[in-house]
Design an enzyme around this catalytic site. Structure first.
Site, PDB file in Angstrom:
ATOM      1  CG  ASP A   1     -43.273  17.718 -15.764  1.00 33.06           C
ATOM      2  OD1 ASP A   1     -43.085  18.477 -14.790  1.00 33.06           O
ATOM      3  OD2 ASP A   1     -42.451  16.853 -16.123  1.00 33.06           O
TER       4      ASP A   1
ATOM      5  CD  GLU B   1     -41.864  22.394 -14.547  1.00 35.09           C
ATOM      6  OE1 GLU B   1     -41.325  22.476 -13.431  1.00 35.09           O
ATOM      7  OE2 GLU B   1     -41.904  21.340 -15.219  1.00 35.09           O
TER       8      GLU B   1
END
Length: 620
Positions: free
Chosen positions: A334, A363
């Protein structure tokens, strides 16, 4: 009783009470990781030991092939960090780790070294042969209503609240694995499943309160092991979502930090400015860079300091532990650029040292390919930075897809957006290891953007499943689920119909879907099942032609096969002259359209293409 005797017994009583209180406090409350494996590439293991006054204890053990390399005290006396050296000669087994203080008090932890799975180091990660299915477990399916609320976790189930917990869990996912297999899914990415003990909004689980335990409301660690096992039975790879930029304010260590710089702390609360550009901008000021990297993502998400050596080792080991423990096939990290770049480079390198073929996707939420490509492993960056992140997320292509199918072609618009996005591929080190998608849990549902247009759905997914990269779809796109970002995250992340007992309909079954939903499901299923067995789409060369009159034509080819993809984004039927594509068509004279299941002859040098339609032609 005399006053002297009474005083003696009172002193004795309070002395015993004090010793009992000290003894009760002096215990090992946490030891992480709780077990490890023999035969790892890196022989070093760092143990975090937590307990009241634990810093006053000496550490010893007696086990062949395992030695205490160092014991590190930190500013908080409730922690010890113990460095073990596990020699290649060490065998799997149990041994005692003894902690002894100056008064002779002894604490014992029975530690286990496990055998690794056969050929664990050579596990293969997800790749461009896969189609990834992303889901949010709380919103997918509820397989066990008994764990909807758990006494020791603060937030309870409240399905009437869009931002509350709805009760989806791992058992619900397992129950639908046959559905995913039938759809053609080969990899599963779930948003984080680790414990999130925040008071509100904990369903998203991006604020982690325990890095070694799956949230009990999802079923705990044993349920996750069962999910991994059931995925393996069906040939579905398992990808774990990890969050290292921040933890939860409810994380157990936030009440008693090991070190003051374990998290980034400021005189006054400082939110991140969310300006990822500051990392790559040669003109960026230090104050802006620091606010981006050291500011908190949210008040409930303390920013972890990956420049702290002990913390970074803890995070690296946690990732390796989960890969080994749960038999993972990949990791999704993330908010990758929000982390400390050097710390994450060290993390990626350590993982690939243990698992050379594991895939990791970060990400990388940027709008242009140059910024995204910077983060891919072995990128030719002018500052020589290497992230050791094999796979990046192609947000540039996502933004292009959001608009490309909604507008007529002009110089820069329409399908030219897709062409231009792919034309920037010279920036990437590995074209086949790029994650592509039309929506995810953080974006508006694409069917809301497309206003429910089934024809546009088919065009977009034809492109997504036949261009370069690793396609990812978000749970519910196969039944045209909608959700607007403007309505808030909770309403955008609505429940999958049929995932809960008592739902009005069950969209996991054909009879529970509308005719339009079944048409979408069957179209996507045909695409995915065909893609699964066609290596030319996985790794074949991509040759594309500048879109003309709302028609985009491209080819995927290898030594065995050539596939021609035609996407007509206009409403009118068109006749294409095949001469323009002769360098790709070569000597082929006919084709089979896998979508219409019709044979097509090229003898007249023309190709008829219906409006708002696509063709996937296997050339013969």
């Amino acid at each position: 009783m005399s006053t002297v005797k009474r005083s003696f017994f009172l002193i004795l009583f309070f002395s015993i009470l004090s010793l009992t209180s000290f003894a009760a406090k002096s215990k090992i409350e946490r030891l992480e990781p709780g077990f490890w494996w023999v035969g790892m590439e890196n022989p070093n293991l760092q143990l975090l030991i937590y307990g009241h006054g634990i810093g006053d204890y000496k550490v010893s053990l007696n086990y062949p092939g395992v030695d205490v390399k160092a014991v590190r005290n930190v500013e908080n006396n409730n922690y010890l960090f113990v460095d073990l050296l596990i020699d290649k000669s060490a065998k799997a087994g149990m041994f005692e780790i003894k902690l002894t203080n100056s008064k002779g008090k002894e604490l014992v932890y029975l530690y286990e070294l496990k055998e690794r799975r056969k050929d664990s180091a050579n596990r293969s990660g997800f790749n461009s042969s896969d189609v990834i299915y992303l889901l949010m477990p709380d919103r997918f399916a509820n397989g066990n209503s008994e764990n909807d609320s758990v006494d020791v976790l603060v937030e309870k189930v409240d399905r009437a609240n869009f931002d509350g917990r709805h009760g989806g869990d791992i058992e619900g996912i397992i129950n639908q694995l046959d559905y995913l297999q039938d759809l053609g899914i080969t990899a599963l990415w779930s948003t984080p499943l680790l414990e999130d003990n925040e008071e509100r909004g904990s369903y998203h689980t991006y604020a982690i309160s325990d890095y070694y335990n799956i949230d009990a409301r999802y079923g705990g660690n044993e349920a996750y092991l069962e999910l991994s096992k059931e995925c393996k039975k069906r040939g579905i790879k398992l990808i774990k979502d990890m969050v290292f930029n921040h933890c939860a304010s409810a994380h157990w260590w936030m009440n008693d930090l090991p070190q003051e710089d374990w998290v980034h702390q400021h005189d006054n609360y400082m939110n991140s400015n969310h300006r990822k550009s500051t990392l790559l901008d040669p003109h960026a000021s230090s104050v802006d860079k620091i606010q981006f990297s050291d500011g908190w993502f949210d008040k409930s998400m303390p920013d972890l300091n990956q420049q702290n050596e002990l913390l970074m080792t803890y995070l690296i080991q946690n990732s390796i532990w989960w890969v080994e423990y749960a038999d993972l096939d990949g990791i999704r990290m993330d908010t990758h650029p929000y982390n400390d770049p050097q710390g994450m480079s060290k993390w990626g390198k350590a993982l690939l040292t243990e698992y050379p073929h594991l895939n990791i996707v970060g990400e990388t939420w940027y709008k242009n390919a140059a910024d995204i490509a910077y983060w891919q492993k072995d990128a030719l960056n002018s500052d020589t930075y290497n992230s050791y992140l094999p796979c990046v997320m192609d947000f540039q292509l996502f933004f292009a897809m959001e608009k490309a199918f909604l507008e007529p072609q002009e110089w820069e618009n329409g399908l030219v957006r897709l062409y231009k996005s792919l034309a920037a591929d010279y920036l990437y080190k590995d074209l086949n290891n790029i994650l592509i998608f039309s929506e995810n849990h953080d974006t508006q549902r694409i069917m809301s953007t497309l206003e429910g247009d089934l024809d546009k759905f088919k065009l977009m997914n034809t492109f997504l499943m036949t261009t370069r990269g690793i396609p990812q779809i978000y749970a519910g796109i196969e039944i045209l689920m909608e959700g607007k970002k403007s309505d808030g995250d909770g309403k955008m992340r609505i429940d999958f119909p049929g995932g809960w007992e008592g739902d009005e309909r069950n969209a996991f079954a054909a009879e529970g879907r509308t005719a339009k939903e079944n048409e979408a499901f069957n179209f996507l299923r045909k695409l995915l099942q065909w893609r699964k067995v066609n290596p030319v789409i996985h790794l074949g060369k991509l040759t594309h032609y500048i879109p003309e009159n709302d028609v985009y034509v491209y080819f995927r080819s290898n030594k065995e096969k050539t596939v021609m993809v035609v996407i007509n984004n206009g409403s009118k039927d068109q006749e294409l002259s095949l001469n323009r594509f002769s360098e790709s068509i070569k000597e082929f004279t006919k084709a089979y359209d896998i979508l219409s299941e019709q044979n097509i002859q090229f003898s007249d040098g023309k190709l008829e293409v219906k409006g708002n339609s696509s063709m996937i032609l296997e050339l013969k």
